[in-house]
Design a protein around this motif. Structure first.
Motif, PDB file in Angstrom:
ATOM      1  N   LEU A 190      -6.048   9.000  -0.977  1.00 48.15           N
ATOM      2  CA  LEU A 190      -4.760   9.240  -1.631  1.00 48.15           C
ATOM      3  C   LEU A 190      -4.684   8.470  -2.937  1.00 48.15           C
ATOM      4  N   SER A 191      -4.184   9.129  -3.966  1.00 57.10           N
ATOM      5  CA  SER A 191      -3.994   8.469  -5.257  1.00 57.10           C
ATOM      6  C   SER A 191      -2.558   8.679  -5.718  1.00 57.10           C
ATOM      7  N   GLN A 192      -2.169   7.942  -6.738  1.00 58.98           N
ATOM      8  CA  GLN A 192      -0.823   8.107  -7.290  1.00 58.98           C
ATOM      9  C   GLN A 192      -0.628   9.505  -7.857  1.00 58.98           C
ATOM     10  N   TYR A 193      -1.736  10.151  -8.261  1.00 61.98           N
ATOM     11  CA  TYR A 193      -1.645  11.480  -8.859  1.00 61.98           C
ATOM     12  C   TYR A 193      -1.348  12.544  -7.800  1.00 61.98           C
ATOM     13  N   HIS A 194      -1.756  12.302  -6.547  1.00 63.71           N
ATOM     14  CA  HIS A 194      -1.384  13.206  -5.459  1.00 63.71           C
ATOM     15  C   HIS A 194       0.106  13.104  -5.151  1.00 63.71           C
ATOM     16  N   SER A 211      -8.904   5.410   1.790  1.00 61.86           N
ATOM     17  CA  SER A 211      -7.459   5.164   1.887  1.00 61.86           C
ATOM     18  C   SER A 211      -7.022   4.784   3.300  1.00 61.86           C
ATOM     19  N   CYS A 212      -7.966   4.679   4.244  1.00 61.36           N
ATOM     20  CA  CYS A 212      -7.653   4.124   5.571  1.00 61.36           C
ATOM     21  C   CYS A 212      -8.909   3.416   6.075  1.00 61.36           C
ATOM     22  N   ARG A 213      -9.449   2.542   5.224  1.00 62.39           N
ATOM     23  CA  ARG A 213     -10.787   1.978   5.421  1.00 62.39           C
ATOM     24  C   ARG A 213     -10.739   0.450   5.377  1.00 62.39           C
ATOM     25  N   ASN A 214     -11.441  -0.179   6.288  1.00 56.86           N
ATOM     26  CA  ASN A 214     -11.633  -1.623   6.225  1.00 56.86           C
ATOM     27  C   ASN A 214     -12.738  -1.964   5.230  1.00 56.86           C
ATOM     28  N   GLU A 215     -12.897  -3.238   4.961  1.00 54.75           N
ATOM     29  CA  GLU A 215     -13.911  -3.684   4.000  1.00 54.75           C
ATOM     30  C   GLU A 215     -15.315  -3.247   4.409  1.00 54.75           C
ATOM     31  N   ASP A 216     -15.571  -3.191   5.704  1.00 53.13           N
ATOM     32  CA  ASP A 216     -16.910  -2.822   6.177  1.00 53.13           C
ATOM     33  C   ASP A 216     -17.106  -1.309   6.295  1.00 53.13           C
ATOM     34  N   LEU A 223      -3.784   0.785   8.084  1.00 53.15           N
ATOM     35  CA  LEU A 223      -3.660   1.411   6.768  1.00 53.15           C
ATOM     36  C   LEU A 223      -3.418   2.906   6.899  1.00 53.15           C
ATOM     37  N   PHE A 224      -4.063   3.530   7.896  1.00 56.40           N
ATOM     38  CA  PHE A 224      -3.820   4.957   8.119  1.00 56.40           C
ATOM     39  C   PHE A 224      -2.358   5.196   8.471  1.00 56.40           C
ATOM     40  N   GLU A 263     -11.044   1.216  -6.681  1.00 56.87           N
ATOM     41  CA  GLU A 263      -9.984   0.541  -5.935  1.00 56.87           C
ATOM     42  C   GLU A 263      -9.369   1.454  -4.875  1.00 56.87           C
ATOM     43  N   ILE A 264      -9.182   2.735  -5.226  1.00 53.36           N
ATOM     44  CA  ILE A 264      -8.601   3.682  -4.274  1.00 53.36           C
ATOM     45  C   ILE A 264      -9.502   3.846  -3.060  1.00 53.36           C
TER      46      ILE A 264
END
Length: 540
Positions: A190-194, A211-216, A223-224, A263-264
């Motif tokens: 997901l982005s701000q443009y969506h 957009s629903c992901r951990n660092e690993d 987050l989801f 970043e997204i």
């Protein structure tokens, strides 16, 4: 190129003026040649209708000049079947004319040889009905869904921000708002443009869990849940595979990974972003369905579907058996044809891996019927769909909803320059280059995409009315005819096995399905074994 034109035109004008004043007044005669070019260039630079001319003033006109020289026969607005052949100029003409609101009539009758092998048509009625565009909707959400969604039967297929530019995403989502249809985010997150325009979204979750992901790289339930509660998100789509590169994982070339996209997606810059080929949250049919139920709960009961390109048929049968075993159903299944497109894919995957869309749609539809699941699960389909006939055909073969990616891209101004994976898309559609993105003017392209959607459904409504069909859901395979050879015509109900509700549960499994049925295991994607050897040897 836009900045280069400004600097070069200003510099050239200044040089000519200075030379004329201080060296030779005769140089002013050069403006008889240079002047019209400069005028054309500035017109191109400031107009909004053609991204190619905005990005490449004067030079971009050469494309339209070349188009004017080509044979005219296929420039007429024609509905056609093009299954199995490259995306045609005829299909592009359909999209361009509808997007621009041009005349949609054609002189001299059909442009096709109606006696050629493969020619298709629909059966009309002497008692036509009346159907409106507003009637072409369906409700998505089975008995386990508490927040069903009323969807248009024609929507924007999955295309990620990153693969597409920010202006392309803005135009698509704005069109979705204007036309009351849905915009699939693609697996890129997901982005701000969506979210900026407020059009309905189908949030696709791929193997990268962007957009629903951990660092690993693992799935983040927290987050989801946070993102899924966004009111604009109407449905969730779990992507298993796509037609252009099934079981390979999405690819975003390093050239297109900006800091914002990094970043997204929570991925590093300077490297290709290649999603894993499989999900890390499950590895069995039952596990997949349990994850679907988990997503539905975390999203507040919104419809959750799965997207796949059909591969091993027994694996889909295993999924159906798992639905019966667990009682868990996805709210819809989206079937992507092997002919589906993408911004970047290995050549052999694009050409030789995955079932073609029509064959896959029929198989999946029949499996859901045979297992008694069809009333609970809606079917989406996609793969080179741009015209109302192509939509009608797929609805007749079992689909409830149709996705389109290429059609929407062409409405945006895509000219099929085939530079999607290079970051040099000349029309600003599939690039992150700010200079090229600026050529795509959002308000103009937003209107064109909405026009394309509306006019295509309007044509579909007219065709259904001519057939005497009062609802799109009344379409059946026998409504579409095909010339098999010069002297033989069959309808699609005769071309594929006919399966009725619960047939598989009653032991009525067509011979072409039997081995897959026997090999399918609800607890594993591996085949069951028979006394005479591995069923894998028999079940494709």
């Amino acid at each position: 190129m836009r900045k280069l034109f400004i600097w070069s035109s200003v510099s050239l004008t200044a040089v000519l003026v200075l030379v004329g004043i201080f060296v030779s007044p005769g140089i002013f005669w050069s403006f008889a040649f240079v002047g019209p070019l400069l005028v054309m260039g500035y017109i191109d630079y400031f107009q909004n209708a053609h991204a190619l001319r905005r990005n490449f003033p004067v030079i971009g006109r050469m494309r339209y000049w070349a188009e004017s020289l080509r044979p005219k026969v296929n420039q007429y607005f024609v509905e056609s079947n093009t299954d199995g052949v490259p995306f045609s100029r005829e299909q592009r003409s359909v999209v361009y004319q509808r997007a621009k609101g041009d005349v949609d009539s054609v002189p001299f009758g059909t442009q096709h040889d109606v006696y050629a092998d493969g020619y298709e048509w629909v059966t009309h009625s002497l008692s036509p009905s009346t159907l409106k565009v507003a009637d072409l909707r369906t409700t998505i959400g089975g008995p386990q869904c508490s927040a069903p969604y009323s969807a248009s039967i024609f929507n924007i297929s999955a295309m990620s921000y990153g693969s597409l530019s920010q202006n392309a995403i803005l135009a698509l989502n704005g069109a979705a708002l204007d036309g009351k249809f849905a915009h699939n985010t693609g697996e890129g997150g997901l982005s701000q443009y969506h979210l900026q325009h407020g059009g309905d979204l189908i949030w696709q979750i791929g193997t990268g869990y962007f957009s629903c992901r951990n660092e690993d790289g693992s799935f983040s339930a927290a987050l989801f849940e946070k993102n899924a509660m966004t009111p604009q998100i109407k449905m969730i789509e779990l992507k298993l595979s796509q037609g252009a590169k099934p079981s390979h994982g999405g690819i975003l070339p390093a050239k297109k990974v900006t800091r914002e996209i990094s970043e997204i997606r929570n991925v590093p810059m300077g490297k290709d972003v290649v999603s894993p080929p499989a999900h890390s949250e499950f590895s069995t049919p039952v596990g997949m369905l349990e994850f679907v139920a988990r997503l539905r709960k975390l999203s507040g009961g919104k419809p959750v579907g799965i997207k796949l390109c059909l591969g091993k048929r027994r694996e889909f049968m295993a999924l159906c058996k798992a639905m019966k075993k667990t009682g868990i159903r996805p709210d819809y299944i989206s079937i992507d044809g092997g002919e589906g497109g993408t911004g970047a894919a290995p050549l052999e995957f694009s050409n030789y891996v995955g079932y073609p869309g029509v064959d896959a749609l029929v198989f999946v539809h029949h499996c859901l019927l045979g297992f008694g699941l069809r009333s609970d699960v809606k079917l989406f389909t996609s793969g080179k769909v741009t015209t109302s006939f192509e939509i009608l055909k797929r609805l007749a073969l079992g689909a409830d909803v149709v996705y389109s990616a290429r059609g929407m891209l062409l409405a945006l101004g895509c000219i099929q320059a085939l530079q999607c994976n290079t970051n040099r898309c000349p029309t600003g559609v599939a690039t992150q280059d700010p200079g090229l993105v600026a050529g795509l003017v959002v308000p103009d392209k937003r209107k064109r995409v909405a026009n394309f959607h509306h006019e295509t459904l309007s044509s579909l409504a007219h065709m259904l009315s001519a057939m005497g069909i009062k609802r799109a859901s009344y379409l059946r395979p026998w409504h579409v005819m095909k010339r098999v050879n010069g002297s033989e015509v069959k309808h699609y109900g005769e071309l594929y096995p006919y399966v009725q509700m619960d047939d598989f549960l009653k032991g009525k499994v067509p011979s072409g399905y039997q081995r897959c049925f026997d090999a399918a295991d609800p607890d594993s994607f591996e085949p069951l074994f028979n006394d005479d050897g591995p069923a894998e040897d028999k079940a494709a």
